[in-house]
Design a protein around this motif. Structure first.
Motif, mmCIF file in Angstrom:
data_model
loop_
_atom_site.group_PDB
_atom_site.id
_atom_site.type_symbol
_atom_site.label_atom_id
_atom_site.label_comp_id
_atom_site.label_asym_id
_atom_site.label_seq_id
_atom_site.Cartn_x
_atom_site.Cartn_y
_atom_site.Cartn_z
ATOM 1 N N TRP A 143 -3.860 15.697 0.563
ATOM 2 C CA TRP A 143 -4.286 16.440 1.750
ATOM 3 C C TRP A 143 -3.223 17.412 2.246
ATOM 4 N N ARG A 168 -9.017 1.681 -5.710
ATOM 5 C CA ARG A 168 -9.344 2.283 -4.415
ATOM 6 C C ARG A 168 -8.082 2.492 -3.577
ATOM 7 N N ARG A 169 -7.172 1.522 -3.608
ATOM 8 C CA ARG A 169 -5.904 1.683 -2.892
ATOM 9 C C ARG A 169 -5.133 2.882 -3.425
ATOM 10 N N ARG A 196 -4.753 10.397 -2.195
ATOM 11 C CA ARG A 196 -5.377 11.387 -1.328
ATOM 12 C C ARG A 196 -4.474 11.701 -0.133
ATOM 13 N N ARG A 197 -3.765 10.686 0.349
ATOM 14 C CA ARG A 197 -2.820 10.906 1.449
ATOM 15 C C ARG A 197 -1.762 11.925 1.068
ATOM 16 N N THR A 211 -14.938 11.567 -5.224
ATOM 17 C CA THR A 211 -15.914 11.232 -6.261
ATOM 18 C C THR A 211 -15.522 9.930 -6.968
ATOM 19 N N TYR A 212 -14.251 9.789 -7.279
ATOM 20 C CA TYR A 212 -13.813 8.589 -7.995
ATOM 21 C C TYR A 212 -13.994 7.346 -7.147
ATOM 22 N N ARG A 213 -13.834 7.519 -5.845
ATOM 23 C CA ARG A 213 -14.068 6.375 -4.985
ATOM 24 C C ARG A 213 -15.539 5.964 -5.048
ATOM 25 N N ASP A 214 -16.410 6.944 -5.113
ATOM 26 C CA ASP A 214 -17.829 6.637 -5.277
ATOM 27 C C ASP A 214 -18.068 5.904 -6.591
ATOM 28 N N GLU A 218 -11.456 16.576 -3.946
ATOM 29 C CA GLU A 218 -12.862 16.246 -4.210
ATOM 30 C C GLU A 218 -12.970 15.124 -5.223
ATOM 31 N N LEU A 219 -12.125 15.187 -6.236
ATOM 32 C CA LEU A 219 -12.215 14.169 -7.287
ATOM 33 C C LEU A 219 -11.838 12.783 -6.758
ATOM 34 N N ASN A 241 -10.314 -2.814 -6.363
ATOM 35 C CA ASN A 241 -9.632 -2.615 -5.092
ATOM 36 C C ASN A 241 -8.302 -1.895 -5.303
ATOM 37 N N PHE A 247 0.808 -1.208 0.000
ATOM 38 C CA PHE A 247 0.000 0.000 0.000
ATOM 39 C C PHE A 247 0.846 1.265 0.000
ATOM 40 N N ARG A 248 1.870 1.290 0.836
ATOM 41 C CA ARG A 248 2.636 2.539 0.976
ATOM 42 C C ARG A 248 3.401 2.893 -0.294
ATOM 43 N N LEU A 266 -6.758 6.117 -2.292
ATOM 44 C CA LEU A 266 -6.464 6.385 -0.878
ATOM 45 C C LEU A 266 -5.039 6.888 -0.725
#
Ligand SMILES: [Mg+2]
Ligand SMILES: [Mg+2]
Ligand SMILES: [Mg+2]
Ligand SMILES: [Mg+2]
Ligand SMILES: [Mg+2]
Ligand SMILES: [Mg+2]
Ligand SMILES: [Mg+2]
Ligand SMILES: [Mg+2]
Ligand SMILES: [Mg+2]
Ligand SMILES: [Mg+2]
Ligand SMILES: [Mg+2]
Ligand SMILES: [Mg+2]
Ligand SMILES: [Mg+2]
Ligand SMILES: [Mg+2]
Ligand SMILES: [Mg+2]
Ligand SMILES: [Mg+2]
Ligand SMILES: [Mg+2]
Ligand SMILES: [Mg+2]
Ligand SMILES: [Mg+2]
Ligand SMILES: [Mg+2]
Ligand SMILES: [Mg+2]
Ligand SMILES: [Mg+2]
Ligand SMILES: [Mg+2]
Ligand SMILES: [Mg+2]
Ligand SMILES: [Mg+2]
Ligand SMILES: [Mg+2]
Ligand SMILES: [Mg+2]
Ligand SMILES: [Mg+2]
Ligand SMILES: [Mg+2]
Ligand SMILES: [Mg+2]
Ligand SMILES: [Mg+2]
Lengths: 328, 328, 328, 328, 328
Positions: B203, B192-193, B199-200, B244-247, B240-241, B189, B96-97, B196
């Protein structure tokens, strides 16, 4: 100006208490009596440069109207720049970023002048232009008031988009109860995509109007605050509604998935009833189909009808049981 | 400096209205006319010490560029330190990292000097360096403006990452409708990873630029605020995107899981149709395969074809029923 | 003091620019030159009372170190009290409240003195004690700086916990793709429990350090702010990571549940293929096993091989169909 | 007062450094030396009116103690009114609004007087009353300190409720692994209802204590702030725990639903194994049960044992295959 | 006025300490002694114009009462305008926007006058009107206090709506345990729609009352703040309850979906038991139905009863096994 080069349309008028005067160029309109409104559409870089020079507008701002920038309000010392967008749901199968089709409009609101700039003609702009032109605005024709009317008209268009989405959800809600067609789930996903895409437009629009509603931006009079607060309230409501509609779409999805589970359950029940009734009877016929030499009942004259009768009785009992258990 | 020890590259230039001068050492460049930009890559600890001494930079800050620290802006009395990172999606199967590969860049923005520091050459830095060097920047060459161009270039790279993710989602959305291959779920998945992980990065980057957009940090002129606000807006949009993309990814997962449920439902229907049609007919053949001595119908000449006909009729009726019920 | 009563260890030292002096009692150390650090472990109520008297510490604060209180910073007029905790994942099956094992440490930070108090020896405390004692700290030995190093060391331990959790998630992500063993879901739940439990520790720790990072608490010098801001950033990152890891765990759960659904789907397909191929053939054998007297085909010499051939053909066609439909 | 009319109990005492004096009426106690505490339970409207007159209490406040009002702190010029509630999980099947049984307590905290008012006797009130009465409070007996002890005692009761909920979750976590009994899901839902209901109580309680922790309410001395901050911290922790426990309940639900899916998967595997092994063998017996005249193998002496052997071999191979595939 | 034109009802009264006087027109009532309340229902545009002129009310405000505007408080220099709405759940199947039927009421609160305006008579207005008219309000008859009583009465109506929703949820919670009727899921969705729709009303109502609770709006006296704070607290509680009830609805949905999964699981078990018991027995009958010439056991006299017995034994063992495994 009424220029005819290419498709560009740049028109100007000045509105005073005495009436509306059309203008033939933009170079001197800023100094005219009353509120001057310059409406520019489909401009060339050179025309935009002349507009900027006539009103001392920042080049970054006019560029934003051409680019794909999020709606925003930017405060300049002498005027306020509002970038707003029209919205329309795209038909057919589109990439996410194209689900909601938008056209940007730039509004430059000065103390007694207004410039509206867009790539194509915008319905809300045209409608308010006509109203100002024909003197159908019975009240204040300040630049901030005219800008409010344009923005308000565009937000009205947002409600039309949301109505379309709500109609789509209502249609889906009726379908999910009866069908297991996977297309319904795709429709639900389509609506969720459109809501997400629409919300992406609404968020910055709400912030942009929020700045105007605070009433201290250049060119926005304190007495116009309440109008912008009204528009702001509408945008808050629109954002809330996208959240709510997404919840409705989730509810529809739950019902759809349940309809499919119900179908599988029904199918399994059918299979179970058939197998449970027929298999034991088949076993009985298998028994009397065996070739043992010593099977005395085979010789009894009434054995065959008795067995047939017994099989019917067993079948009736089983069917009755399944009826009671609501398998059939 | 143009030093060739190891792979390190430290170059300096001073940009004034008159033109750009390359510099041959960093010790005195701070005092040069115009804006001095020192670009350092792959430096040794000793070289970093000399940089720090030349510009009075805090050791903690240069260490952060080497370590795996989150993006941030730190305000010092005489300069502002911005730690920013390039981003690229890692290929293949990673922990993940490591989903998003990053390279940190340190920007030290003083009143008339800029130091950029990185472990490897950074494309956005090189591009702006070339533009400044060749005089292709037709406007302001203040240190804060150059830093803005570098940061803006890196944020452009973020949009490329997001475009790649959106393409991935669109590809998945097309696949989920037809396939039940579990690899699709793993792809979802994976995306999604990556979202995430991305996004880290976004932020803290948004917060770092937010500090610059407030415009009171050392080395950042008030007139540069609006440029940083633009970058800030881009970062807000990026965050925001990712949401949204996760949705969108969740929507794709729903459709995928439904496709599998549809498949199971279809399989069950097939089984049910076959069993329901064949089992009763088999029961009939079992009946007339019994060995009772008294079964008068066995002797009827037309019994066999009559039974065959009856079985066909039953089969046709059942198949018609299942057709109507959309089992087949 | 070097006292040997019970297991309690209370040691004191004073660090000045000239060097470190060990102290033989706590009663007068507060007045000593330089920074005095009293390290107390496994103390009796009476020893804690003497500590409180020597440094005018509030009884409520020393009690908190013994009790199971959440991490916090409390500002007193003359010193600042920080309650921090070490963390370690509990092995084996434990109740929720014991998933993360913690040991509290109290840090009392005065202008030129520091008291650390814990029930058992704390690794981060021992390590910094050794560094101060051996003069291996080449910089500032102010009480707030030493406290920072202790807290920073404990936060490093948090990253170890998170690394352990990430390793656990990566292991699970590999397993979920191939297995339907329900133990995997329990492992996922275990990790979610641990993340929740860990986050419960991180939240108040972040707040506690946030107070120090504001830099106006007694005993914390303004120039130490940036160090505490660094720790604060780490804690923000840790909290974010627990949220992100929980999302990863949810993704793994989705894949696991899908693997099970895939398995059920495969099982159903196997059953359907077998039943669909065999049942019709069985019906044929049933047909020619009937005992009607007039079944002319029974007498045809080639009937038996022809029926056998027909059955093979039907079976091959059905198998080919199911192959194409990816049932097998 | 010690009045015995109905069940009402109104008692008063004054606590000074010299000791505690019981009082025989409420009319003059406000003027007494030291802190006066009037404890009133199960009062009539007339008694409440007299209480209000003796201490100038707002009628709205005493009414709130009788009604079903949310916990709150209301600041009056001369005193502070705190409405707090005891909590107990209701046994058995109840409506949502009755999941957590509460009894309101009103605390009116003046500068040197305290009135506690409740419909039934409250354990936390009685316990602190006994401690004050017997001089077992070795420290400050200010009205705000006594009120703190009562409120703290009630919050302790909240932790008992949460312990009960955690025990319930741990019990469920053990059950979900092995059972598919739908009652487990109802237990999970019951716990979620109780958590939601409890959180509804905790939210306003936290806010009510937060007001006291700010320390500027009438009757609350600055030096008592820290006690109320302690209680506030406990309430923050309680709210967080209800969120965490809800996550635990969701995890248990996931495992439960998976246990059911596993069960269905196992059942399908059993069916598939039986059908796949038996149906082909049945087909073979059907083959040799056909009545064709020309079936030469029927006459071979070893045909029957050979067919039997073949069937056993096929069965063994299929069973071995299913063993390897973990169907059985 | 007591006018009878159309259905419009406009009545006015003045309340002083001395008593209540009915008024015959609205033109001069503003100047009357005491608090003047004008209650207008079903007014024509002309009547609304006269009202506006009598009290200097903004036209935008009276228009909002007619339109479908969200509840809000608007502060004007001389009075405060509150737009509030009654709520009632719509019966039957409705579009989302009509799930909660509302009627707007406009309250214009001046220093010593109150105008209430609505399209149809509002129960809460009528009730308070009667109380003021009959002197049944034993306390303050200030305009802000009367307005509070009207708003409070309307909020009471909101609790009735929520009680209805809670009753609906409790009914559903009882049904989900036993039924798989898909109508239950539609009922759950209906309740979720109603909660979403109701929350849409509550959110702006809470904000509207929040403005009044701050106590500095024109016409709202500081001493009335606490009453509005009470109403505000009720609205906070109502919003929280809609969130909580939605969670309850989700819990009910989980149980419902599980009931269906349980049903499918039971059906599969039934099928598996029948197939597993009957298919092997059928295989045995098939064996002895084969027509091999050399099958010595066919001639054994006890073979038939022995086979029958063996089949019964196998069946009993299998049934016992399935009983133990809780398949039946
Ligand atoms: Mg579309
Ligand atoms: Mg599409
Ligand atoms: Mg689309
Ligand atoms: Mg967005
Ligand atoms: Mg949403
Ligand atoms: Mg909503
Ligand atoms: Mg991977
Ligand atoms: Mg990966
Ligand atoms: Mg990757
Ligand atoms: Mg993160
Ligand atoms: Mg997200
Ligand atoms: Mg979004
Ligand atoms: Mg456990
Ligand atoms: Mg555990
Ligand atoms: Mg553990
Ligand atoms: Mg927690
Ligand atoms: Mg989380
Ligand atoms: Mg994150
Ligand atoms: Mg119940
Ligand atoms: Mg209950
Ligand atoms: Mg209960
Ligand atoms: Mg609640
Ligand atoms: Mg929760
Ligand atoms: Mg928590
Ligand atoms: Mg789910
Ligand atoms: Mg409907
Ligand atoms: Mg409806
Ligand atoms: Mg309805
Ligand atoms: Mg809403
Ligand atoms: Mg709630
Ligand atoms: Mg809730």
């Amino acid at each position: 100006m009424g220029r005819a080069g290419g498709h560009a349309v740049i028109t100007a008028m000045s509105a005073t208490a005495a009436g509306v005067t059309e203008r033939d160029g933009i170079e001197d309109v800023r100094a005219a009596d009353g509120t001057t409104w310059v409406r520019a559409t489909d401009t060339s870089p050179d025309e935009r440069r002349r507009l900027r020079e006539a009103f001392d507008i920042d080049p970054l701002a006019t560029d934003d109207v051409i680019d794909t920038v999020r709606p925003k309000t930017e405060e300049y010392p002498d005027y306020t720049f509002v970038l707003f967008k029209t919205a329309r749901l795209a038909a057919g199968d589109t990439a996410f970023r194209d689900e909601v089709e938008t056209t940007p409009v730039g509004l430059f609101v000065g103390p007694d002048w207004l410039v509206t700039l867009s790539v194509t003609p915008i319905e809300a702009v045209e409608r308010v232009w006509g109203m100002v032109h024909d003197g159908r605005l019975d009240d204040d024709t300040g630049a901030d008031r005219i800008a409010y009317r344009v923005i308000d008209g565009m937000v009205e268009g947002y409600f039309d988009v949301l109505d379309e989405l709500e109609d789509g959800i209502e249609t889906i809600e009726e379908r999910v109860v009866t069908t297991t067609d996977p297309e319904v789930l795709e429709s639900i996903n389509e609506i969720r995509r459109e809501l997400l895409s629409f919300r992406r437009l609404l968020w910055p629009s709400r912030e942009a109007v929020g700045v105007l509603a605070r009433g201290d931006a250049a060119g926005i009079r304190a007495e116009s605050e309440k109008y912008y607060r009204d528009v702001y309230d509408h945008l808050v409501q629109l954002v809330e509604l996208t959240v709510t509609y997404r919840d409705l779409a989730s509810g529809a999805r739950d019902i759809y998935l349940n309809t499919l589970s119900q179908s599988t359950n029904e199918v399994m029940k059918t299979l179970t009833v058939v197998a449970t009734v027929v298999l034991p009877l088949t076993l009985v016929t298998g028994l009397y189909g065996m070739n043992f030499e010593t099977m005395p009942e085979l010789a009894w004259p009434l054995a065959y009808p008795a067995v047939l009768l017994g099989m019917v009785v067993v079948a009736v009992i089983l069917v009755a049981y399944f009826k009671r258990e609501r398998y059939i």
